[in-house]
Design an enzyme around this catalytic site. Structure first.
Site, PDB file in Angstrom:
ATOM      1  N   ARG A   1      11.828  -5.437   4.826  1.00  0.00           N
ATOM      2  CA  ARG A   1      11.371  -4.041   4.699  1.00  0.00           C
ATOM      3  C   ARG A   1      12.292  -3.100   5.481  1.00  0.00           C
ATOM      4  O   ARG A   1      12.662  -3.362   6.615  1.00  0.00           O
ATOM      5  CB  ARG A   1       9.936  -3.895   5.222  1.00  0.00           C
ATOM      6  CG  ARG A   1       9.489  -2.441   5.287  1.00  0.00           C
ATOM      7  CD  ARG A   1       8.005  -2.268   5.176  1.00  0.00           C
ATOM      8  NE  ARG A   1       7.266  -2.642   6.370  1.00  0.00           N
ATOM      9  CZ  ARG A   1       5.950  -2.492   6.482  1.00  0.00           C
ATOM     10  NH1 ARG A   1       5.244  -1.977   5.493  1.00  0.00           N
ATOM     11  NH2 ARG A   1       5.336  -2.862   7.585  1.00  0.00           N
TER      12      ARG A   1
ATOM     13  N   LYS B   1       0.830  -1.218   0.000  1.00  0.00           N
ATOM     14  CA  LYS B   1       0.000   0.000   0.000  1.00  0.00           C
ATOM     15  C   LYS B   1       0.858   1.260   0.000  1.00  0.00           C
ATOM     16  O   LYS B   1       0.629   2.180  -0.778  1.00  0.00           O
ATOM     17  CB  LYS B   1      -0.938   0.032   1.228  1.00  0.00           C
ATOM     18  CG  LYS B   1      -1.850  -1.179   1.336  1.00  0.00           C
ATOM     19  CD  LYS B   1      -2.768  -1.103   2.542  1.00  0.00           C
ATOM     20  CE  LYS B   1      -2.059  -1.115   3.882  1.00  0.00           C
ATOM     21  NZ  LYS B   1      -1.335  -2.373   4.203  1.00  0.00           N
TER      22      LYS B   1
HETATM   23  P1  ADP Z   1       1.324  -1.739   7.455  1.00  0.00           P
HETATM   24  O1  ADP Z   1       1.735  -0.773   6.381  1.00  0.00           O
HETATM   25  O2  ADP Z   1       2.356  -2.749   7.713  1.00  0.00           O
HETATM   26  O3  ADP Z   1      -0.029  -2.313   7.257  1.00  0.00           O
HETATM   27  P2  ADP Z   1       0.752   0.606   8.970  1.00  0.00           P
HETATM   28  O4  ADP Z   1       1.925   1.502   8.890  1.00  0.00           O
HETATM   29  O5  ADP Z   1      -0.398   0.901   8.086  1.00  0.00           O
HETATM   30  O6  ADP Z   1       1.253  -0.883   8.775  1.00  0.00           O
HETATM   31  O7  ADP Z   1       0.224   0.538  10.453  1.00  0.00           O
HETATM   32  C1  ADP Z   1       1.088   0.280  11.522  1.00  0.00           C
HETATM   33  C2  ADP Z   1       0.274   0.150  12.810  1.00  0.00           C
HETATM   34  O8  ADP Z   1      -0.410   1.393  13.057  1.00  0.00           O
HETATM   35  C3  ADP Z   1      -0.841  -0.885  12.766  1.00  0.00           C
HETATM   36  O9  ADP Z   1      -0.379  -2.196  13.078  1.00  0.00           O
HETATM   37  C4  ADP Z   1      -1.785  -0.340  13.833  1.00  0.00           C
HETATM   38  O10 ADP Z   1      -1.289  -0.577  15.135  1.00  0.00           O
HETATM   39  C5  ADP Z   1      -1.695   1.157  13.585  1.00  0.00           C
HETATM   40  N1  ADP Z   1      -2.703   1.606  12.602  1.00  0.00           N
HETATM   41  C6  ADP Z   1      -2.468   2.152  11.382  1.00  0.00           C
HETATM   42  N2  ADP Z   1      -3.612   2.453  10.761  1.00  0.00           N
HETATM   43  C7  ADP Z   1      -4.612   2.090  11.615  1.00  0.00           C
HETATM   44  C8  ADP Z   1      -6.032   2.122  11.538  1.00  0.00           C
HETATM   45  N3  ADP Z   1      -6.675   2.609  10.470  1.00  0.00           N
HETATM   46  N4  ADP Z   1      -6.726   1.641  12.602  1.00  0.00           N
HETATM   47  C9  ADP Z   1      -6.107   1.161  13.686  1.00  0.00           C
HETATM   48  N5  ADP Z   1      -4.782   1.094  13.825  1.00  0.00           N
HETATM   49  C10 ADP Z   1      -4.028   1.553  12.789  1.00  0.00           C
HETATM   50  P1  ADP Z   2       2.215  -1.782   3.209  1.00  0.00           P
HETATM   51  O1  ADP Z   2       2.217  -0.282   3.139  1.00  0.00           O
HETATM   52  O2  ADP Z   2       0.983  -2.393   2.606  1.00  0.00           O
HETATM   53  O3  ADP Z   2       2.511  -2.297   4.582  1.00  0.00           O
HETATM   54  P2  ADP Z   2       4.776  -1.628   1.813  1.00  0.00           P
HETATM   55  O4  ADP Z   2       4.543  -0.752   0.640  1.00  0.00           O
HETATM   56  O5  ADP Z   2       5.485  -1.047   2.988  1.00  0.00           O
HETATM   57  O6  ADP Z   2       3.387  -2.321   2.277  1.00  0.00           O
HETATM   58  O7  ADP Z   2       5.559  -2.927   1.314  1.00  0.00           O
HETATM   59  C1  ADP Z   2       6.032  -3.917   2.227  1.00  0.00           C
HETATM   60  C2  ADP Z   2       7.421  -4.396   1.802  1.00  0.00           C
HETATM   61  O8  ADP Z   2       7.318  -5.099   0.559  1.00  0.00           O
HETATM   62  C3  ADP Z   2       8.408  -3.261   1.547  1.00  0.00           C
HETATM   63  O9  ADP Z   2       9.688  -3.708   1.930  1.00  0.00           O
HETATM   64  C4  ADP Z   2       8.336  -3.026   0.029  1.00  0.00           C
HETATM   65  O10 ADP Z   2       9.559  -2.514  -0.509  1.00  0.00           O
HETATM   66  C5  ADP Z   2       8.066  -4.439  -0.477  1.00  0.00           C
HETATM   67  N1  ADP Z   2       7.206  -4.478  -1.663  1.00  0.00           N
HETATM   68  C6  ADP Z   2       6.189  -3.639  -1.994  1.00  0.00           C
HETATM   69  N2  ADP Z   2       5.616  -4.012  -3.154  1.00  0.00           N
HETATM   70  C7  ADP Z   2       6.275  -5.135  -3.574  1.00  0.00           C
HETATM   71  C8  ADP Z   2       6.150  -5.991  -4.723  1.00  0.00           C
HETATM   72  N3  ADP Z   2       5.220  -5.802  -5.648  1.00  0.00           N
HETATM   73  N4  ADP Z   2       7.012  -7.037  -4.804  1.00  0.00           N
HETATM   74  C9  ADP Z   2       7.957  -7.254  -3.856  1.00  0.00           C
HETATM   75  N5  ADP Z   2       8.119  -6.480  -2.764  1.00  0.00           N
HETATM   76  C10 ADP Z   2       7.297  -5.424  -2.611  1.00  0.00           C
END
Ligand code: ADP
Ligand code: ADP
Length: 215
Positions: free
Chosen positions: A127, A13
């Protein structure tokens, strides 16, 4: 245009949001990034949220909705935005609907990034993030130009505390039980596009853009 990116933790995302920001010239609103900033600054919200975040649990809906209520009022949101990581629960989605009614706005598209749990565990293990900007890298799949350094600022990249395997598995469970039902919630409005999130980063981006062109 108002877009919501939905998908598992580590589903790409943040990566895709950053690419869309450049192409569409609208802001990315990442609740994770905003919360991490609050934790860093030790604000009241940051103090309340940090425990949940470290354990891989969701921050309570009420806090998230208050935070987003303020964010969506900011001027840069007038031209549209990309929601990254919000809503994550049905009550948050209902709360967002209420906020949008007040703002006289509508969500145009929900993009669901589909990635298998096994791939997620591998992605999270590699990551690396630049906390100040929310830029994300992967040691194998999307390495920075210089190892361990952000491409733009050359500042140090870090491993997020909540990217340890146990916490990732817990976040995945919560995704399946609590966030995935949002796909049905939005499908009823015919605004959902499912995208294969296991392809490479640019291919996924092209797919998303294709899905946005007739919105
Ligand atoms: P990821 O990209 O790995 O999904 P995020 O950076 O979006 O993780 O979120 C990290 C943490 O922040 C989540 O595990 C949660 O604890 C909190 N968080 C983020 N967005 C939300 C949300 N919309 N509702 C509740 N908790 C959230
Ligand atoms: P989210 O915001 O949903 O938690 P991230 O964008 O942070 O996800 O991506 C999680 C990890 O996977 C990061 O280390 C990123 O560089 C890697 N990543 C993202 N998209 C891809 C893809 N299409 N293939 C392989 N690795 C990816």
């Amino acid at each position: 245009m108002r877009i919501l990116l939905l998908g598992p933790p580590g589903g790409g995302k943040g990566t895709q949001s950053k690419l869309l920001v450049e192409k569409l010239n609208i802001p990315q609103i990442s609740t994770g990034d905003i919360l991490r900033e609050h934790v860093k600054k030790q604000t009241d919200l940051g103090k309340k949220a940090s425990n949940f975040m470290e354990k891989g649990e969701l921050v309570p809906d009420k806090l998230i909705l208050q935070m987003m209520g303020k964010r969506l009022l900011e001027n840069d949101c007038l031209k549209g935005y990309i929601l990254d990581g919000f809503p994550r629960t049905i009550p948050q989605a209902i709360g967002l609907d209420d906020l949008l009614i007040d703002l006289n706005q509508k969500l145009n598209k929900v993009i669901v990034l589909e990635v298998r749990d096994n791939d997620i565990v591998e992605r999270m293990g590699g990551r690396r993030v630049h906390l100040a900007s929310g830029r994300v890298y992967h040691i194998k799949f999307n390495p920075p130009k210089i190892e361990g350094m952000d491409d733009i600022t050359k500042e140090k990249l870090v491993i997020r505390k909540d990217d340890q395997k146990d916490t990732v598995l817990k976040r995945l469970d919560i995704y399946h039980s609590t966030t995935k039902p949002l796909i049905d919630f939005y499908s009823k409005r015919n605004i959902v596009s499912n995208i294969d999130g296991s392809k490479d980063i640019n291919a996924i981006n092209e797919n998303i853009i294709r899905n946005l062109t007739n919105v």
